[in-house]
Design a protein around this motif. Structure first.
Motif, short mmCIF file in Angstrom:
data_model
loop_
_atom_site.label_atom_id
_atom_site.label_comp_id
_atom_site.label_asym_id
_atom_site.label_seq_id
_atom_site.Cartn_x
_atom_site.Cartn_y
_atom_site.Cartn_z
N ILE A 113 0.88 -1.17 0.00
CA ILE A 113 0.00 0.00 0.00
C ILE A 113 0.91 1.22 0.00
N GLY A 114 0.62 2.19 -0.86
CA GLY A 114 1.48 3.35 -0.90
C GLY A 114 0.88 4.51 -1.64
N GLY A 115 1.57 5.63 -1.59
CA GLY A 115 1.17 6.82 -2.31
C GLY A 115 1.57 6.74 -3.77
N ASP A 116 1.01 7.64 -4.55
CA ASP A 116 1.26 7.64 -5.98
C ASP A 116 1.35 9.08 -6.45
N TYR A 117 2.36 9.40 -7.22
CA TYR A 117 2.49 10.72 -7.83
C TYR A 117 2.75 10.54 -9.31
N THR A 118 2.03 11.30 -10.14
CA THR A 118 2.21 11.25 -11.59
C THR A 118 2.26 12.67 -12.13
N TYR A 119 3.25 12.95 -12.95
CA TYR A 119 3.27 14.20 -13.70
C TYR A 119 2.73 13.86 -15.08
N GLN A 146 -2.09 3.60 -4.24
CA GLN A 146 -2.13 2.31 -4.92
C GLN A 146 -2.00 1.21 -3.89
N ALA A 147 -2.58 0.05 -4.21
CA ALA A 147 -2.51 -1.10 -3.31
C ALA A 147 -2.49 -2.36 -4.15
N SER A 148 -1.81 -3.37 -3.65
CA SER A 148 -1.81 -4.67 -4.34
C SER A 148 -1.60 -5.78 -3.33
N TYR A 149 -2.18 -6.92 -3.66
CA TYR A 149 -1.95 -8.13 -2.88
C TYR A 149 -1.58 -9.23 -3.87
N GLU A 150 -0.48 -9.91 -3.61
CA GLU A 150 -0.03 -11.01 -4.45
C GLU A 150 0.12 -12.28 -3.61
N TYR A 151 -0.31 -13.38 -4.19
CA TYR A 151 -0.11 -14.70 -3.60
C TYR A 151 0.69 -15.51 -4.62
N VAL A 189 -4.40 -9.02 -6.90
CA VAL A 189 -5.41 -7.98 -7.07
C VAL A 189 -4.70 -6.65 -6.89
N THR A 190 -4.94 -5.70 -7.80
CA THR A 190 -4.32 -4.38 -7.69
C THR A 190 -5.37 -3.28 -7.84
N PHE A 191 -5.10 -2.16 -7.21
CA PHE A 191 -5.97 -0.99 -7.29
C PHE A 191 -5.09 0.25 -7.39
N ASP A 192 -5.47 1.18 -8.25
CA ASP A 192 -4.72 2.41 -8.44
C ASP A 192 -5.71 3.56 -8.57
N TRP A 193 -5.52 4.62 -7.81
CA TRP A 193 -6.38 5.81 -7.85
C TRP A 193 -5.51 7.05 -7.95
#
Length: 167
Positions: free
Chosen positions: A21-27, A46-51, A61-65
């Motif tokens: 889980i972490g922050g996200d910066y985009t230019y 953004q967040a992701s879980y991997e098995y 599963v991944t999520f990005d906002w």
């Protein structure tokens, strides 16, 4: 093609599951056919879980906002973006080598909404919806017991997209 070079410092270079889980910066520099370029910053999470047990089923599963605004000399454009995807596949890990490769495919949904604000004109609001099938791989090679280097690759071809504008 989004390609990520991943450098991991960990005591276990190949964990069975991982939650990030972490922050996200985009230019963003955006050029449409009818306007001059827009540029600005988007922030989000953004967040992701991997098995991924070795030589077994792989799932993620991944999520990005992201949200922010871009502008040029005569207009501004606010942007909302989110992306969610699931990935299923298999993790290959040769014996006696600190290496794994996970091959995957899956299903994803992406949304991008925009509001165009131009002086003297009503705001234009529109949104894009996309469904896609991600196909790719991720890998990791343990260099030492505390350091691993990996490469991730994902191709996300659209299978269905829609466009909508609100006035």
């Amino acid at each position: 093609f989004p390609v990520t070079i991943l450098v991991v410092a960990t005591s276990d270079p190949m964990p069975v599951s991982r939650l990030e889980i972490g922050g996200d910066y985009t230019y963003l520099r955006f050029k449409s056919s009818s306007h001059e370029s827009f540029s600005g910053s988007l922030g989000g999470a953004q967040a992701s879980y991997e098995y991924k047990p070795l030589n077994r089923f792989y799932g993620a599963v991944t999520f990005d906002w992201k949200e922010g605004s871009t502008s040029n000399s005569s207009a501004s454009r606010s942007i909302l973006y989110f992306d969610v995807q699931e990935k299923l596949g298999y993790t290959f890990a040769p014996n006696n080598i600190d290496l794994f490769v996970s091959l995957f495919s899956g299903f994803g949904y992406r949304y991008m909404g925009q509001t165009l604000d131009q002086s003297g004109v009503s705001d234009l609001r529109f949104g894009y919806n996309e469904f896609y099938f991600p196909v790719g791989f991720n890998s990791s090679f343990g260099i030492t017991s505390y350091f691993a280097l990996g490469v991730n690759f994902s191709w996300m071809p659209q299978v269905f997209s829609t466009y909508r504008d609100w006035e």
